[in-house]
Structure formats: structure tokens, C-alpha cells
Design a protein around this motif. Structure first.
Motif, PDB file in Angstrom:
ATOM      1  N   GLY A 108       0.799  -1.211   0.000  1.00 22.47           N
ATOM      2  CA  GLY A 108       0.000   0.000   0.000  1.00 22.47           C
ATOM      3  C   GLY A 108       0.835   1.264   0.000  1.00 22.47           C
ATOM      4  N   ASP A 109       2.063   1.174  -0.467  1.00 20.65           N
ATOM      5  CA  ASP A 109       2.984   2.314  -0.472  1.00 20.65           C
ATOM      6  C   ASP A 109       2.414   3.453  -1.313  1.00 20.65           C
ATOM      7  N   ILE A 110       2.723   4.679  -0.915  1.00 21.77           N
ATOM      8  CA  ILE A 110       2.273   5.825  -1.710  1.00 21.77           C
ATOM      9  C   ILE A 110       3.043   5.924  -3.027  1.00 21.77           C
ATOM     10  N   MET A 111       4.209   5.328  -3.087  1.00 25.27           N
ATOM     11  CA  MET A 111       4.967   5.279  -4.337  1.00 25.27           C
ATOM     12  C   MET A 111       4.305   4.240  -5.241  1.00 25.27           C
ATOM     13  N   PRO A 112       3.981   4.584  -6.465  1.00 25.78           N
ATOM     14  CA  PRO A 112       3.352   3.601  -7.358  1.00 25.78           C
ATOM     15  C   PRO A 112       4.233   2.356  -7.520  1.00 25.78           C
ATOM     16  N   ALA A 113       3.631   1.181  -7.403  1.00 26.96           N
ATOM     17  CA  ALA A 113       4.366  -0.090  -7.485  1.00 26.96           C
ATOM     18  C   ALA A 113       5.168  -0.207  -8.772  1.00 26.96           C
ATOM     19  N   LEU A 137       6.690  -5.517   0.840  1.00 26.77           N
ATOM     20  CA  LEU A 137       6.205  -5.941   2.149  1.00 26.77           C
ATOM     21  C   LEU A 137       4.692  -5.760   2.239  1.00 26.77           C
ATOM     22  N   PRO A 138       4.046  -6.529   3.111  1.00 28.16           N
ATOM     23  CA  PRO A 138       2.614  -6.296   3.334  1.00 28.16           C
ATOM     24  C   PRO A 138       2.407  -4.968   4.064  1.00 28.16           C
ATOM     25  N   GLY A 139       1.219  -4.433   3.966  1.00 29.65           N
ATOM     26  CA  GLY A 139       0.913  -3.203   4.689  1.00 29.65           C
ATOM     27  C   GLY A 139       1.021  -1.975   3.815  1.00 29.65           C
ATOM     28  N   ALA A 140       1.073  -0.823   4.490  1.00 34.02           N
ATOM     29  CA  ALA A 140       1.027   0.439   3.758  1.00 34.02           C
ATOM     30  C   ALA A 140       2.131   1.405   4.145  1.00 34.02           C
ATOM     31  N   GLY A 141       3.165   0.947   4.792  1.00 36.94           N
ATOM     32  CA  GLY A 141       4.238   1.848   5.204  1.00 36.94           C
ATOM     33  C   GLY A 141       5.062   2.347   4.032  1.00 36.94           C
ATOM     34  N   HIS A 142       5.761   3.446   4.275  1.00 32.22           N
ATOM     35  CA  HIS A 142       6.633   4.021   3.253  1.00 32.22           C
ATOM     36  C   HIS A 142       7.950   4.404   3.903  1.00 32.22           C
ATOM     37  N   SER A 143       9.034   4.210   3.167  1.00 36.99           N
ATOM     38  CA  SER A 143      10.359   4.633   3.590  1.00 36.99           C
ATOM     39  C   SER A 143      10.771   3.948   4.889  1.00 36.99           C
TER      40      SER A 143
END
Length: 103
Positions: free
Chosen positions: A46-51, A74-80
Motif C-alpha cells: 500500500g505504499d504511496i509510491m506507485p508499485a 512488504l505487506p501493509g502500507a508503510g513508506h520509507s
């Protein structure tokens, strides 16, 4: 800036004119060659960076014969650095091995 490609003026909606610049040349992907330093690349589902950015970077690294990189999603939505805890040991080990050092 020398890495920007000036595309010129363009008319958009309602007669508004914009001056466009291609930032691709400023992107890390445009700097990739076989001699790139070791890279540990991690993003999340769920990263804000496009996959597609990670997918394209891995494809570029592979296409030029770079072997000193590792990537994962990784699973989830974390970034950096939100993702640092789950990858820290693996990242340190990979970079240590790539640079000829041990922990």
C-alpha cells in the motif's frame, strides 16, 4: 538543470498554457548502469509510491546486468523508514555482504 529535458509549452484545458519539463532524466532509473552501488529496495503493498516504479527499476537493473541489488514488497502500507524494522537485519546483512563486510 542539465538532467531536465525541456518539452516546451503546451495548451491544456480552457486555453491554459503550461511549460512542460520531462523529469525522467532526473529520476534514479535514468542513472542505472552495471556499476551501480549495492541497492536494497523495499516498498509495501500500500505504499504511496506507485508499485510500477519499483518494477521498472528492477527491470532496468536487470536489463543492464546489475546483480548487486535486492528488492522486496512488504505487506501493509508503510513508506520509507516506516518499513525499517522488518527489513533491518536483512538489509544490513545484504549490504555488508555486498560491500565485503560482516556484522
Amino acid at each position: 538543470a542539465p538532467r531536465l529535458h525541456d518539452l516546451g509549452d503546451c495548451e491544456v484545458k480552457h486555453g491554459v498554457r503550461l511549460h512542460l519539463v520531462n523529469l525522467f532524466a532526473a529520476s534514479p532509473i535514468s542513472q542505472v548502469d552495471r556499476s551501480v552501488a549495492p541497492l536494497y529496495l523495499a516498498d509495501s503493498e500500500g505504499d504511496i509510491m506507485p508499485a510500477v516504479q519499483l518494477i521498472d527499476l528492477v527491470a532496468r537493473l536487470t536489463s543492464v546486468g546489475t546483480r548487486n541489488f535486492k528488492s522486496m514488497t512488504l505487506p501493509g502500507a508503510g513508506h520509507s523508514f516506516e518499513n525499517w524494522a522488518p527489513v533491518a537485519d536483512d538489509a544490513i546483512a545484504f549490504l555488508g555482504q555486498s560491500l565485503g563486510r560482516t556484522r
